[in-house]
Motif scaffolding. Structure first.
Motif, PDB file in Angstrom:
ATOM      1  N   SER B 368     -19.744  22.682  27.859  1.00  0.00           N
ATOM      2  CA  SER B 368     -21.065  22.043  27.861  1.00  0.00           C
ATOM      3  C   SER B 368     -20.925  20.547  27.639  1.00  0.00           C
ATOM      4  CB  SER B 368     -21.940  22.633  26.764  1.00  0.00           C
ATOM      5  OG  SER B 368     -21.388  22.300  25.504  1.00  0.00           O
ATOM      6  N   GLU B 369     -21.993  19.838  27.957  1.00  0.00           N
ATOM      7  CA  GLU B 369     -22.001  18.380  27.857  1.00  0.00           C
ATOM      8  C   GLU B 369     -21.695  17.906  26.439  1.00  0.00           C
ATOM      9  OE1 GLU B 369     -24.993  14.733  28.893  1.00  0.00           O
ATOM     10  OE2 GLU B 369     -25.599  16.731  29.528  1.00  0.00           O
ATOM     11  N   ALA B 370     -22.086  18.707  25.450  1.00  0.00           N
ATOM     12  CA  ALA B 370     -21.860  18.308  24.058  1.00  0.00           C
ATOM     13  C   ALA B 370     -20.377  18.104  23.770  1.00  0.00           C
ATOM     14  CB  ALA B 370     -22.438  19.364  23.114  1.00  0.00           C
ATOM     15  N   LEU B 371     -19.521  18.726  24.564  1.00  0.00           N
ATOM     16  CA  LEU B 371     -18.078  18.608  24.343  1.00  0.00           C
ATOM     17  C   LEU B 371     -17.491  17.354  24.978  1.00  0.00           C
ATOM     18  CD1 LEU B 371     -17.167  22.362  24.980  1.00  0.00           C
ATOM     19  CD2 LEU B 371     -17.528  21.226  22.778  1.00  0.00           C
ATOM     20  N   THR B 372     -18.309  16.611  25.727  1.00  0.00           N
ATOM     21  CA  THR B 372     -17.776  15.429  26.420  1.00  0.00           C
ATOM     22  C   THR B 372     -18.009  14.153  25.616  1.00  0.00           C
ATOM     23  OG1 THR B 372     -19.816  14.941  27.627  1.00  0.00           O
ATOM     24  CG2 THR B 372     -18.289  16.509  28.636  1.00  0.00           C
ATOM     25  N   GLU B 373     -18.596  14.288  24.416  1.00  0.00           N
ATOM     26  CA  GLU B 373     -18.794  13.086  23.612  1.00  0.00           C
ATOM     27  C   GLU B 373     -17.585  12.817  22.755  1.00  0.00           C
ATOM     28  OE1 GLU B 373     -22.560  12.721  21.521  1.00  0.00           O
ATOM     29  OE2 GLU B 373     -23.531  13.545  23.305  1.00  0.00           O
ATOM     30  N   GLU B 374     -17.174  11.551  22.715  1.00  0.00           N
ATOM     31  CA  GLU B 374     -16.006  11.183  21.938  1.00  0.00           C
ATOM     32  C   GLU B 374     -16.224  11.512  20.463  1.00  0.00           C
ATOM     33  OE1 GLU B 374     -15.245   6.980  21.819  1.00  0.00           O
ATOM     34  OE2 GLU B 374     -13.162   7.258  21.210  1.00  0.00           O
ATOM     35  N   CYS B 375     -15.240  12.194  19.862  1.00  0.00           N
ATOM     36  CA  CYS B 375     -15.235  12.365  18.401  1.00  0.00           C
ATOM     37  C   CYS B 375     -14.000  11.641  17.895  1.00  0.00           C
ATOM     38  CB  CYS B 375     -15.203  13.852  18.024  1.00  0.00           C
ATOM     39  SG  CYS B 375     -15.110  14.106  16.235  1.00  0.00           S
ATOM     40  N   PHE B 376     -14.227  10.499  17.235  1.00  0.00           N
ATOM     41  CA  PHE B 376     -13.156   9.625  16.762  1.00  0.00           C
ATOM     42  C   PHE B 376     -12.400  10.336  15.634  1.00  0.00           C
ATOM     43  CE2 PHE B 376     -11.874   5.346  14.998  1.00  0.00           C
ATOM     44  CZ  PHE B 376     -11.357   4.833  16.178  1.00  0.00           C
ATOM     45  N   GLY B 377     -11.099  10.467  15.786  1.00  0.00           N
ATOM     46  CA  GLY B 377     -10.296  11.151  14.774  1.00  0.00           C
ATOM     47  C   GLY B 377      -9.427  12.223  15.422  1.00  0.00           C
ATOM     48  N   PRO B 378      -8.602  12.904  14.605  1.00  0.00           N
ATOM     49  CA  PRO B 378      -7.568  13.802  15.144  1.00  0.00           C
ATOM     50  C   PRO B 378      -8.107  15.172  15.551  1.00  0.00           C
ATOM     51  CG  PRO B 378      -7.397  13.728  12.762  1.00  0.00           C
ATOM     52  CD  PRO B 378      -8.494  12.765  13.130  1.00  0.00           C
ATOM     53  N   VAL B 379      -8.895  15.212  16.615  1.00  0.00           N
ATOM     54  CA  VAL B 379      -9.399  16.491  17.114  1.00  0.00           C
ATOM     55  C   VAL B 379      -9.308  16.483  18.641  1.00  0.00           C
ATOM     56  CG1 VAL B 379     -11.789  15.627  17.095  1.00  0.00           C
ATOM     57  CG2 VAL B 379     -11.363  18.092  17.197  1.00  0.00           C
ATOM     58  N   THR B 380      -8.932  17.615  19.184  1.00  0.00           N
ATOM     59  CA  THR B 380      -8.993  17.764  20.639  1.00  0.00           C
ATOM     60  C   THR B 380      -9.547  19.147  20.952  1.00  0.00           C
ATOM     61  OG1 THR B 380      -7.809  17.276  22.692  1.00  0.00           O
ATOM     62  CG2 THR B 380      -6.700  18.753  21.149  1.00  0.00           C
ATOM     63  N   VAL B 381     -10.163  19.244  22.123  1.00  0.00           N
ATOM     64  CA  VAL B 381     -10.760  20.509  22.548  1.00  0.00           C
ATOM     65  C   VAL B 381      -9.994  21.017  23.779  1.00  0.00           C
ATOM     66  CG1 VAL B 381     -12.859  21.660  23.369  1.00  0.00           C
ATOM     67  CG2 VAL B 381     -13.039  19.749  21.744  1.00  0.00           C
ATOM     68  N   LEU B 382      -9.430  22.207  23.659  1.00  0.00           N
ATOM     69  CA  LEU B 382      -8.780  22.816  24.820  1.00  0.00           C
ATOM     70  C   LEU B 382      -9.832  23.579  25.621  1.00  0.00           C
ATOM     71  CD1 LEU B 382      -5.533  24.342  23.207  1.00  0.00           C
ATOM     72  CD2 LEU B 382      -5.984  22.012  24.011  1.00  0.00           C
ATOM     73  N   VAL B 383      -9.868  23.303  26.910  1.00  0.00           N
ATOM     74  CA  VAL B 383     -10.798  24.010  27.790  1.00  0.00           C
ATOM     75  C   VAL B 383      -9.959  24.883  28.719  1.00  0.00           C
ATOM     76  CG1 VAL B 383     -12.708  23.763  29.421  1.00  0.00           C
ATOM     77  CG2 VAL B 383     -12.290  21.981  27.702  1.00  0.00           C
ATOM     78  N   GLU B 384     -10.145  26.172  28.607  1.00  0.00           N
ATOM     79  CA  GLU B 384      -9.329  27.080  29.417  1.00  0.00           C
ATOM     80  C   GLU B 384     -10.008  27.336  30.743  1.00  0.00           C
ATOM     81  OE1 GLU B 384      -7.374  30.617  27.585  1.00  0.00           O
ATOM     82  OE2 GLU B 384      -8.463  31.713  29.157  1.00  0.00           O
ATOM     83  N   TYR B 385      -9.277  27.038  31.834  1.00  0.00           N
ATOM     84  CA  TYR B 385      -9.847  27.287  33.171  1.00  0.00           C
ATOM     85  C   TYR B 385      -9.125  28.460  33.817  1.00  0.00           C
ATOM     86  CZ  TYR B 385      -5.860  24.586  34.988  1.00  0.00           C
ATOM     87  OH  TYR B 385      -4.598  24.125  35.261  1.00  0.00           O
ATOM     88  N   ALA B 386      -9.888  29.217  34.620  1.00  0.00           N
ATOM     89  CA  ALA B 386      -9.330  30.427  35.224  1.00  0.00           C
ATOM     90  C   ALA B 386      -8.773  30.154  36.617  1.00  0.00           C
ATOM     91  CB  ALA B 386     -10.397  31.517  35.285  1.00  0.00           C
ATOM     92  N   THR B 387      -9.419  29.253  37.344  1.00  0.00           N
ATOM     93  CA  THR B 387      -9.015  28.996  38.730  1.00  0.00           C
ATOM     94  C   THR B 387      -9.014  27.489  38.997  1.00  0.00           C
ATOM     95  OG1 THR B 387     -11.283  28.954  39.566  1.00  0.00           O
ATOM     96  CG2 THR B 387     -10.183  31.115  39.473  1.00  0.00           C
ATOM     97  N   GLU B 388      -8.366  27.100  40.088  1.00  0.00           N
ATOM     98  CA  GLU B 388      -8.357  25.688  40.473  1.00  0.00           C
ATOM     99  C   GLU B 388      -9.778  25.193  40.737  1.00  0.00           C
ATOM    100  OE1 GLU B 388      -5.702  24.837  43.672  1.00  0.00           O
ATOM    101  OE2 GLU B 388      -3.951  25.591  42.596  1.00  0.00           O
ATOM    102  N   GLU B 389     -10.575  26.050  41.384  1.00  0.00           N
ATOM    103  CA  GLU B 389     -11.949  25.633  41.696  1.00  0.00           C
ATOM    104  C   GLU B 389     -12.734  25.397  40.408  1.00  0.00           C
ATOM    105  OE1 GLU B 389     -12.477  24.621  44.628  1.00  0.00           O
ATOM    106  OE2 GLU B 389     -10.505  25.450  45.170  1.00  0.00           O
ATOM    107  N   GLU B 390     -12.521  26.242  39.426  1.00  0.00           N
ATOM    108  CA  GLU B 390     -13.218  26.040  38.160  1.00  0.00           C
ATOM    109  C   GLU B 390     -12.782  24.726  37.507  1.00  0.00           C
ATOM    110  OE1 GLU B 390     -12.463  28.814  34.938  1.00  0.00           O
ATOM    111  OE2 GLU B 390     -14.317  28.223  33.910  1.00  0.00           O
TER     112      GLU B 390
END
Lengths: 513, 513
Positions: B368-390
């Protein structure tokens, strides 16, 4: 409920009569559809490559020439600028399309820079390769005073397409039929090139607002008034994602005559200045609206010569009745300022609905900010200065302008240098011993200046650098040759100029690791 | 009535304690005086010429090095970034000053273009000579996360001075003592060069606002948050005479791992990604905040490796307590999004007031769009994709970013090409098989990107092109040789690169008429 869409009407300014209904104002849905189509055309325009886009621009020029007779007749009917001027403007418009094709073919606009890796650098340097890419769809606003060269097929459209950006033009309401005819010619070329949505046309004030705020639009190019331009600039800046607004708004274009120049050739300067401020009935963004002339015998002679010539200058039709009304109002406001004398001109608007050229005069001591606002139309204000120091102090009070002109004596050096120093901070072009009306389309031209001449003085709307407005840089780091754009590959298959490891290089470099 | 001026206090983020009062916040009158002084310094800085300004930049680097020990101790006390990192940052800062001295010495930034007259051109072409001149005084806002390289003596200051623009820096409140110490070093060099007002320093939030709206300020350079930056951008755009605001605001810096890359070296990518998003405790504008990883065996192994390593990653002190609070709040908001799982990290803020690295995970379908906002500090979000198209569809939904990183398999071509095509429209730098943290200072670097990465993606704040932000073009038409700037004279006494009659030329041309 039926919201009728307002008609787009073509008016003949010579008679003030509506001649034909050209179409209907674009609805919000139509504007949104054109912007979305422009966005979809970005990859296709990119896929054409520089060579394909150069060919498209040249084809557009050829299509315009094919329809030249029709276009010129419509433009004359809608602008009253006359066939000789418009014939020149069409030639300029086509030359401009071809010039910008040459510019992007040369390739320097890509700004290709290649840095090979340097692990010893602080911080360490990976392989970095930089070039420019198109910003995305551009909204172009046609200008009233150049129905061709600054409208649908004008410099903004040409430089955006050259950069690889699809264009949605908002037609100026003063020449909708000309806009439609020129759009038709551009569109034929676009269809032939397989990118039909590279150019679109919309009509109406609401369409202009919709364009500037549309999510697909990446930049705006505008030529027009300070009031209209600033309102759109504010909209562009207030978007959730602000976009650059390249506006050329208003300019008073000061002209300075040194005492030596007045002594050497006052009469010829009077003739030249009259020709410049009445050219196209004063409807040029570069019209000299303020002329600083010396007190004393030679200055007075120059002023008298201009008064005499100005009184004889013929009245003429302006672009629209609104512009005529604004001219009449503007001249009355200028004439009402303290210290102003009318040297030539009576009623700014004659009984036949034409504008009368006007020459005003004010002593430097009475100069005020009100005299620095552009008044579109055939009027100029002579400002008489008594001393060099007064002249320089007056110039130091001027707002930004597109041009500043200096007439000096043969070999004169000291005062010209001081004048140039002062005006350089306030203008985009310094003209020596000439007139600012007339804007060449070339590599070195700069048509911009500090606000309100331009909304960003760093960008010209005329000349080779106009393309830069619609490009943004991107760098590729440690990217394999197979995935790089051809412009950035070691073998430089397109032969573009590049800087390699800090050095301006030829067109090929040896492959690296 | 006595309006006490608030103190400027230096705080140690490791303890949260105030260590010393560095001074007082600047009053409106002080800010106005600094801006006026900067404006008065424009001619003096111009008079130094390119060689003089290059010498000034080099002297500034030397003065910073002289005070290195003091500066590093203050910067560490105020930022908790540690001496090794700060030692590197000081070296980078000094190297940057020297690099920009080299850049302006080379002279291409002047963009000299000379067109000889061509009466046969349409329209006829006079003698036109174009170059860039300084915009005028520049307001620079120091950044929290680089107390040296993006603060008082940082890239914005260096490139503005290189361009010939005096600078007024607004110190970041997180490191006022460091700001004062570095300012002292810069000022010594400026005094020695005879341009003491080339650099000034002001403190306080109100001073920042006063700076952006001061009539003498011609441009603003800012690195910081979207909220703060956008508020200042809005002020700059709303001025009676709007000025350009070069802001680098926020960036989520997506990183993509192709299935082939995950299969070939998933463990090494997990290690590299952890190093990158926790570098400097994640307080880099180029921190990879989103990582797109494939579903399936190898993707899962990569995720598990990152989860295990992330759990072991040490907690650390952030730049300020406010940033720590924002990090804790940001992580909680991210973790509360639908579909999110916490792979590593518990409480984002530990009992000692340090930040804990966090790895989050979400399936592509729940992105979701909420995950595209920069969060300053040591955090990253892994987004698991199933296919190339996804994957491609997900990338197509991302906002503008400074960087986009791609890890691919050996010789892999099809998917990488499609990824690069999509991200090129959304980023300023594509990084292949590496990590985006680490921004080289070089000719080809681009540190910008579509909004909100930058307020104008056409301008970089790092590298040679950073100078361009502070320049504007001017053209001289039919100007006698004696009155031209030396850069534009036929004999090219400064030996600057030029384009003559459309052709990139050597450094001298034969005199004309």
């Amino acid at each position: 409920m039926n919201h009728a869409t307002p008609d787009v009407v073509s008016v003949d300014p010579r008679t003030g009569e509506a001649v034909e209904v050209v179409g209907a104002e674009s609805t919000p849905a139509e504007v949104a559809a054109r912007c979305a189509a422009a966005d979809s055309a970005v990859p296709a325009l990119a896929a054409l490559g520089v060579a394909g886009r150069a060919a498209l621009l040249r084809d557009m020029a050829a299509e315009l020439e094919k329809d030249g007779e029709t276009i010129l007749a419509l433009a004359d009917r809608e602008s009253a600028l006359g066939l000789p001027r418009l014939t020149g403007e069409l030639a300029r418009t086509c030359a401009q399309l071809r010039f910008l094709a040459d510019v992007v073919t040369e390739g320097s606009h890509l700004g290709v820079v290649i840095d090979h890796p340097d692990p010893a650098a602080v911080p360490p340097r990976p392989d970095l390769r930089r070039m420019t890419v198109p910003r995305g769809p551009v909204a172009v606003f046609g200008a009233s005073n150049f129905p061709l060269a600054f409208s649908v097929p004008g410099g903004d459209t040409a430089s955006a397409l050259a950069a690889g950006c699809p264009v949605v033009v908002k037609a100026h309401p003063a020449h909708p039929a000309t806009s439609l005819a020129t759009y038709g010619a551009l569109r034929r070329a676009a269809v032939l090139a397989g990118v039909p949505d590279a150019v679109s046309l919309v009509h109406g004030r609401a369409a202009g607002v919709a364009l500037v705020t549309d999510q697909h639009i990446a930049a705006v190019a505008f030529t027009g008034s300070v009031r209209g331009g600033r309102a759109l600039f504010d909209l562009a800046a207030a978007r959730p994602e602000p976009i650059p607004f390249f506006g050329e708004l208003g300019s008073v274009n000061p002209l300075v005559v040194t005492p030596t120049a007045a002594a050497e050739r006052g009469a010829s300067i009077a003739e030249g200045l009259l020709g410049s401020f009445t050219l196209g009935m004063g409807q040029f963004c570069t019209k000299p609206g303020l002329a600083f002339v010396p007190a004393g015998e030679h200055g007075t002679a120059l002023q008298e010569a201009l008064a005499a010539r100005g009184t004889d200058a013929p009245a003429g039709t302006l672009l629209t009745r609104n512009i005529l009304a604004a001219y009449a109002e503007g001249v009355r406001e200028l004439a009402a300022q303290p210290g102003i004398r009318v040297l030539a001109g009576a009623e700014p608007r004659d009984l036949a609905g034409r504008a009368t050229p006007t020459v005003l005069w004010v002593p430097g001591a009475m100069f005020s900010e009100a005299l620095t606002e552009e008044c579109f139309g055939p009027v100029t204000v002579l400002v008489e200065y008594a001393t060099e120091e007064e002249l320089l102090a007056l110039l130091d009070r001027l707002p930004g302008s597109l041009t500043a002109t200096l007439h000096m004596g043969e070999g004169e050096e000291d005062l010209p240098r001081r004048v140039i120093d002062v005006v350089t901070r306030r203008t985009g072009r310094v003209v020596c011993d000439g007139y600012p009306t007339g804007v060449a389309v070339s590599w070195a031209m700069n048509h911009s200046g500090p606000y309100p001449a331009a909304t960003d003085s760093a960008h010209t709307s005329v000349g080779a650098a106009a393309v830069q407005r619609f490009l943004r840089p991107i760098a590729y780091q440690d990217t394999p040759q197979r995935l790089l754009p051809p412009e950035l590959r070691d073998d430089n298959p397109l032969g573009v100029p590049r800087r390699v490891d800090g050095v301006l290089a030829g067109t090929a470099i040896s492959p690296t690791g």
